[in-house]
Design an enzyme around this catalytic site. Structure first.
Site, PDB file in Angstrom:
ATOM      1  CD  GLU A  37      -2.188  13.132   3.116  1.00 12.97           C
ATOM      2  OE1 GLU A  37      -3.128  12.616   2.487  1.00 12.97           O
ATOM      3  OE2 GLU A  37      -1.060  12.630   3.140  1.00 12.97           O
ATOM      4  CD  GLU A  70       6.571   5.640  -1.763  1.00  9.28           C
ATOM      5  OE1 GLU A  70       6.038   5.403  -2.866  1.00  9.28           O
ATOM      6  OE2 GLU A  70       5.934   6.059  -0.773  1.00  9.28           O
ATOM      7  CD  GLU A 124      -4.409   6.475  -2.065  1.00  7.68           C
ATOM      8  OE1 GLU A 124      -4.658   7.682  -2.312  1.00  7.68           O
ATOM      9  OE2 GLU A 124      -3.248   6.023  -1.990  1.00  7.68           O
TER      10      GLU A 124
HETATM   11  C1  DMJ Z   1       0.528   5.449  -3.967  1.00  7.43           C
HETATM   12  O1  DMJ Z   1       1.889   5.632  -4.192  1.00  7.43           O
HETATM   13  C2  DMJ Z   1       0.230   4.012  -3.700  1.00  7.43           C
HETATM   14  O2  DMJ Z   1      -1.107   3.811  -3.964  1.00  7.43           O
HETATM   15  C3  DMJ Z   1       0.575   3.573  -2.307  1.00  7.43           C
HETATM   16  O3  DMJ Z   1       0.177   2.269  -2.026  1.00  7.43           O
HETATM   17  C4  DMJ Z   1       0.011   4.477  -1.269  1.00  7.43           C
HETATM   18  N1  DMJ Z   1      -0.574   5.616  -1.818  1.00  7.43           N
HETATM   19  C5  DMJ Z   1       0.109   6.336  -2.821  1.00  7.43           C
HETATM   20  C6  DMJ Z   1      -0.730   7.466  -3.352  1.00  7.43           C
HETATM   21  O4  DMJ Z   1      -1.497   8.069  -2.397  1.00  7.43           O
END
Ligand code: DMJ
Length: 934
Positions: free
Chosen positions: A388, A147, A406
C-alpha cells in the site's frame, strides 16, 4: 490512428467537438498498430501463449465471481477466508473502507460489464436479471458518495452501455428496456442531496434512504472531503444526464469541478488532498497523484475525452505541467506541499499512484510512464505485490495489498501504446503472483502483509470490476472481444461508457456552469496523442532503452558512488563529514553542519523527531551529497534499532487438505521461544490443550505431544502457557484471542511479551492469532479433524507439492525430531513457574498487571498490557538492507530517530531553538502531513 502523427495535437484544428473527443479518447490506442511494428526488444509472445494466458484470466475470474455468487451473494462482498458474504453491521467495522458497502450487492453490480468484456454474455444476462430482481437502493445505510458513484452508478451505467450494445447486435438482451438506466437514475437522485452545500462540493457520505443532515440520516456533519471524492463524478454524472436527458447530474458534477479548479493553489497550480466543503479551504495541503487526488486528474482528462469540452483539457494540462514540474522525480512521484512545491511532503509513495502511467499514456507522455511503471514493477518483483505504501528507497511502508488493479491498468495501456511484449511478460507475472499468493479455496484474498504473505478476509469489488478486465484485454486480440473496446472510455473503476455520448444532449454542457469557453492555444494539444508512430518504428528499442537504466533501481538504492568520491577527498586532507553514529542533537556545531547539508530537524507533535533532507537547500553539491549519505546512515541506524527492538509479524499457514498452504493467517510473534526468523519454520498438526487456557499442567499431554498446541488467551501470562504446552511435549503453540470477533483486520497486531523473568527455557515457537483468524483453524478442525499448519516468518510458496503431501515430509520428520529434542531438553527446565505475574513482568513492561487480577477480564487486559503494538513495523523491511550503494536515486530522504541512543531528542537547548527558528516554515508545512492516511 492515422491522425496520431506529430506531437502537436492530432486534429487540434478540427472545429467540431465530437471528432476531437474521439481522437483524444483513442490517444491511448493511437498505437494499437504498434503491436505490428514491434521488431526488437523483448521476445514477442506467440498468439498461442497469449490465448493461454487469456484463458487463465477467464478461469481466475470464474473462481472469484463463482465463489462470490455461491457463498456471498446478495451480500456486497465475499470474505474469501471464511467463505461467506460481508454484510455491513454483521462484521466488526473496518472504518471508512466499509462505506463502500450499501447492502446493494456491490460486487455483482461492479462485475456487470466485466462479464461482457470477458465474453460471458449469458452470465451477463443472468446477472442483469438478478440486479433488477434483487437490488434495493433504498437502504438505511450511510455510504460514501465517491465509492457509490464510481462502483454502483458506474457499474449500472457500464452494464447499461453494454446491454444496449448487445441488444442492438440482435442476439442477447432482447428483452432489455433500459431498466439498468432507470436504476442508475434512481441512484443518481439519491446522491443529489449530498451536493446541497454552498460550494457545490458534495458531502462525503450520504444515507441512501434519508439523504444528509436529517437526524435519521446519521450523516451531514462532515466538513471535509477528499479532492478525488469531489472531483470524480463527471463521467458517471454526465453519462447519466446524456443517456436520460436529465441535465441536473452533469450540472452538479461540473459545478463541483469548477469549484475545485477555482480553489487550486494559484502559484503552484496544485490541489491539496482534502478540502473544506463549506469554505473551500485546503485542509491537507500536501499534493500528489495518489490517494485522495488521483482520479480528480484522471477525470479532467477523460471528461475532455468523453464530453469534448476544451476547458477540461486546459485544466488537466495546467495541473499536468505542475505535476511534472514538482511531483514527478522520475521514476518517483513524490508528494509536495501546494504552497511550497519544491518541498517534499513525504518520502513514501502509495500504491494508488500506479494508475498514473496509464493516464500519462492517454495524455501521450510515454517516457515518464515507462519509467514510473518500471520502478513499480521492480517493487512488485521484490514483494510479489505492490505494498500500500513504500519508501523512496523501496522499503515497505504499509504492508497490505488489497488486490488493487492500478498497476495492471497501466501495464495494459503501456502495452497498447508501445506494443512492447515486455508488458505481456509483466502481465504474466501478475497472473502468476495472484494464483500463487492470493488464491484461496474460496476466491482471492487480499494480502494482509506482502512481507509474510499473510491474507486478509477480503476481496474488494474492484478486483472483479478492474483487474480481470485489464488482464484479459492485455492478452486479447480484437477478435477475442465481442465489441470494439475503442468505442468506449474506462471510468476510474474501469466501467465502460460509450464515446458517442459526446454528441448526445450536448446542450447540457453549456447550461449553468461557471466554466467559460476560451479558444485554447496550441500548446494544450502538444502530446495529446502520443507520437508513437514516429518513436517506435524508428526505434523499436525505445521503451527498453528507457527501462534499462532503471533495472536495478530497487535492489541498488544506496549511494556507494557518492561515498567513494568523498573518501577520495578525505585522503586529500578535507574534514570528514559528520557521521550519523556521531551525531548529537544537542551539539550546535552538528546542527550547523546539518543545515549546511540541507537537513532539517522536525519535532512532531507526538514527541518524535524527523530529519528531512532537501538537496537543493544544501550549501553546495558536495554538502548535498554528504547530507544524502548522512540520511542514508540514519535510516540504516534507525532500521537496525527498530529491528533489534521489534519483531515483525509471523505467518500461520494451513497446509493440510483442502487448504494446501493457500490460507495464510497473520500472527503476532512472541518475545520468547524459538525465533522463527532465525530458524526453519515449524510444521505440525494442531491439537487443543486442556485446560484450553493452558494456565496449568496439561491434562492431555498425549494429545498435544509432537503437535502444535492451541491455547486460549487469558488468565495467566503468555510465557506460562508456553511452558505448560512445552512441558506436555508440544512443538509449538498458538495462542488464540478470547475476545470474540477480534481480528487482525481491525485490531493492531502485537507481540507477546515474556513474564519479565528469564524465558530462555522456552524453546518452542509461540504465535498469537486474533479470534477470527483462530476460528478459521478451529473450524477446520471441526470439519477435517486433522489440520496441519506451518509456523514461519514468511509463508512458504504454495507449490503443487503441498497438495501431494499425504504423508509428513522429511522436513516434517526433522521437525518431529527437533520436537523430541525440544521435549527432552524441556524436561530439564523448571516446570510451571509459580511466581506471580506482577513480580515477574516488571522488567519487561513496567505497566504490567496486578497479581490480584485473576478473573478473565482482568487477565485479558493484563495480557494486552503485556504486549507491544506492532503498527510501526510497517516501516521495517524484512528484506536485507542496501547491499549495494550504487544508483542512488532519491534526492531527499527522511528518517525517524526516536530510538537512537546517540541522540538526546527530548532535550531542548537554546541553540536548537535558534536554528529551528530558521526552519519554521518547513515545520509548518510538515505539521500538515503528520497524519498521512490513505
Ligand atoms: C478503485 O475503486 C478505483 O480505481 C478508485 O479510483 C481508486 N482505486 C480503487 C482500486 O484500487
Amino acid at each position: 490512428m492515422s491522425e496520431a502523427g506529430g506531437g502537436r495535437g492530432c486534429g487540434s484544428s478540427v472545429p467540431q467537438r465530437a471528432p476531437w473527443s474521439l481522437v483524444a479518447a483513442t490517444a491511448a490506442f493511437c498505437l494499437v498498430s504498434a503491436t505490428s511494428v514491434w521488431t526488437a526488444g523483448a521476445a514477442p509472445m506467440s498468439r498461442e501463449e497469449r490465448q493461454k494466458l487469456g484463458n487463465q484470466v477467464l478461469e481466475m475470474f470464474d473462481h472469484a465471481y463463482g465463489n462470490y455468487m455461491e457463498h456471498a451473494y446478495p451480500a456486497d462482498e465475499l470474505m474469501p477466508l471464511t467463505c461467506r458474504g460481508r454484510v455491513r453491521g454483521q462484521e466488526p467495522s473496518r472504518g471508512d473502507v466499509d462505506d463502500a458497502l450499501g447492502k446493494f450487492s456491490l460486487t455483482l453490480i461492479d462485475s456487470l460489464d466485466t462479464l461482457v468484456v470477458l465474453n460471458k454474455t449469458k452470465e451477463f444476462e443472468d446477472a442483469v436479471r438478478k440486479v433488477l430482481r434483487d437490488v434495493n437502493l433504498d437502504n438505511d445505510v450511510v455510504v460514501s458518495v465517491f465509492e457509490t458513484n464510481i462502483r454502483v452508478l458506474g457499474g449500472l451505467l457500464g452494464g447499461h452501455s453494454l446491454a444496449i450494445m448487445l441488444k442492438e447486435k440482435g442476439e442477447y438482451m432482447q428483452w432489455y428496456n433500459d431498466e439498468l438506466l432507470q436504476m442508475a437514475k434512481q441512484l443518481g437522485y439519491k446522491l443529489l442531496p449530498a451536493f446541497n452545500t454552498t460550494s457545490g462540493l458534495p458531502y462525503p457520505r450520504i444515507n441512501l434512504k434519508f439523504g444528509v443532515r436529517k437526524p435519521e440520516a446519521r450523516t451531514g456533519t462532515e466538513t471535509d472531503t477528499c479532492t478525488a471524492c469531489a472531483g470524480t463524478l463527471i463521467l458517471e454524472f454526465a453519462a447519466l444526464s446524456r443517456f436520460t436527458g436529465a441535465t441536473i447530474f452533469e450540472e452538479y458534477a461540473r459545478k463541483a469541478l469548477d469549484f475545485l479548479w477555482e480553489k487550486r493553489q494559484r502559484s503552484s497550480n496544485l490541489v491539496g488532498v482534502t478540502i473544506n466543503i463549506h469554505t473551500g479551504d485546503w485542509v491537507r495541503k500536501d499534493s500528489g497523484v495518489g490517494a485522495g487526488i488521483d482520479s480528480y486528474y484522471e477525470y479532467l482528462l477523460k471528461a475532455y475525452v468523453l464530453l469534448g469540452d476544451d476547458s477540461f483539457l486546459e485544466r488537466f494540462n495546467t495541473h499536468y505541467d505542475a505535476i511534472m514540474r514538482y511531483i514527478s522525480q522520475p521514476p518517483l512521484l513524490l508528494d509536495v506541499h501546494i504552497h511550497k512545491p519544491m518541498l517534499n511532503a513525504r518520502t513514501w509513495m502509495d500504491a494508488l499512484l500506479a494508475f498514473f502511467p496509464g493516464l500519462q499514456v492517454l495524455k501521450g507522455d510515454i517516457r515518464p510512464a515507462i519509467e514510473t511503471h518500471e520502478m513499480l514493477y521492480q517493487v512488485i518483483k521484490k514483494h510479489n505485490f505492490l505494498p500500500e505504501a513504500f519508501t523512496t528507497d523501496f522499503r515497505v511502508h504499509w504492508a497490505q495489498h488489497p488486490l488493487r488493479p492500478e498497476f495492471a491498468e497501466s501495464t495494459y495501456f503501456l502495452y497498447k501504446a508501445t506494443g512492447d511484449p515486455y508488458y505481456l511478460e509483466v502481465g504474466k507475472t501478475l497472473i502468476e503472483n495472484l494464483n500463487k499468493y492470493a488464491r484461496v479455496p474460496c476466491g482471492f484474498a487480499a494480502m494482509k502483509d506482502v512481507r509474510t504473505g499473510s491474507h486478509e478476509d477480503r476481496m474488494d469489488s474492484f478486483f472483479l470490476a478492474e483487474m480481470f478486465k485489464y488482464l484479459y484485454l492485455l492478452f486479447a486480440d480484437k477478435e477475442d472481444i465481442i465489441f470494439d473496446i475503442e468505442d468506449y472510455i474506462f471510468t476510474t473503476e474501469a466501467h465502460l461508457l460509450p464515446l458517442w455520448l459526446s454528441t448526445t444532449n450536448q446542450s447540457i454542457s453549456k447550461k449553468n456552469t461557471t466554466s467559460e469557453y476560451t479558444e485554447l492555444d496550441d500548446s494544450n494539444f502538444d502530446w495529446t496523442c502520443p507520437n508513437t508512430q514516429i518513436l517506435f518504428p524508428n526505434d523499436p528499442l525505445y521503451a527498453q532503452s528507457i527501462r534499462e537504466p532503471l533495472k536495478n533501481v530497487v535492489d541498488k538504492s544506496c549511494p556507494r558512488g557518492i561515498i567513494r568520491v568523498r573518501e577520495e577527498s578525505f585522503r586529500s586532507g578535507a574534514k570528514p563529514p559528520l557521521r550519523a553514529r556521531d551525531f548529537m542533537a544537542t551539539n550546535p556545531e552538528h546542527l550547523e553542519i546539518l543545515k549546511k547539508m540541507g537537513v532539517s530537524l522536525i519535532h512532531l507533535k507526538d514527541g518524535r523527531v524527523q530529519l528531512v533532507q532537501h538537496a537543493i537547500q544544501a550549501a553546495s553539491s558536495i554538502d548535498a551529497e554528504d547530507g544524502l549519505r548522512f540520511m542514508q546512515e540514519m535510516i540504516e541506524l534507525s532500521s537496525q534499532q527498530q529491528k533489534e527492538q521489534q519483531l515483525p509479524p509471523r505467518a500461520v499457514q494451513i497446509v493440510s487438505h483442502p487448504f494446501f498452504g493457500r490460507v495464510v493467517l497473520t500472527a503476532g510473534p512472541a518475545q520468547f521461544g524459538l525465533d522463527l526468523s532465525k530458524h526453519k519454520e515449524t510444521r505440525g498438526f494442531v491439537a487443543s490443550s486442556k485446560p484450553y487456557n493452558g494456565c496449568s499442567e496439561l491434562t492431555n499431554p498425549e494429545a498435544v505431544m509432537g503437535k502444535i498446541a492451541l491455547i486460549q488467551r487469558g488468565q495467566c501470562m503468555f510465557a506460562e502457557k508456553a511452558r505448560n504446552v512445552q512441558n506436555a511435549g508440544a512443538i509449538g503453540g498458538i495462542v488464540i484471542d478470547d475476545n470474540e470477533g477480534s481480528s487482525s483486520d481491525t485490531a493492531p497486531l502485537f507481540q507477546m511479551a515474556g513474564d519479565g523473568k528469564d524465558t530462555d527455557d522456552i524453546k518452542i515457537p509461540m504465535l498469537f492469532l486474533f479470534s477470527k483468524e483462530g476460528s478459521i483453524i478451529l473450524d477446520a478442525i471441526r470439519e477435517y479433524e486433522e489440520v496441519e499448519v506451518l509456523l514461519s516468518d514468511k509463508a512458504k510458496d504454495r507449490d503443487p507439492e503441498m497438495e501431494n503431501e499425504e504423508q509428513p515430509s522429511s522436513e516434517n520428520d526433522s521437525q518431529n525430531q527437533s520436537a523430541e529434542q525440544i521435549t527432552s531438553s524441556s524436561q530439564e527446565v523448571d516446570l510451571v513457574d509459580q511466581e506471580s505475574p506482577e513480580e515477574s513482568s516488571l522488567n519487561s513492561q513496567p505497566e504490567s498487571p496486578s497479581p490480584a487480577d485473576t478473573d478473565n477480564a482482568a487477565s485479558v487486559s493484563a495480557s494486552e498490557q503485556n504486549s507491544k503494538p506492532m503498527e510501526n513495523h510497517e516501516t521495517t523491511s524484512l528484506d536485507g538492507e542496501c547491499t549495494d550503494l550504487d544508483n542512488q536515486l532519491q534526492e531527499q530522504s527522511e528518517t525517524e530517530e526516536d530510538s537512537n541512543p546517540n541522540v538526546s531528542w527530548g532535550k531542548k537547548v537554546q541553540p536548537i531553538d535558534s536554528i529551528l527558528a530558521d526552519w519554521n516554515e518547513d515545520i509548518e508545512a510538515f505539521e500538515m502531513m503528520e497524519k498521512d492516511e490513505l
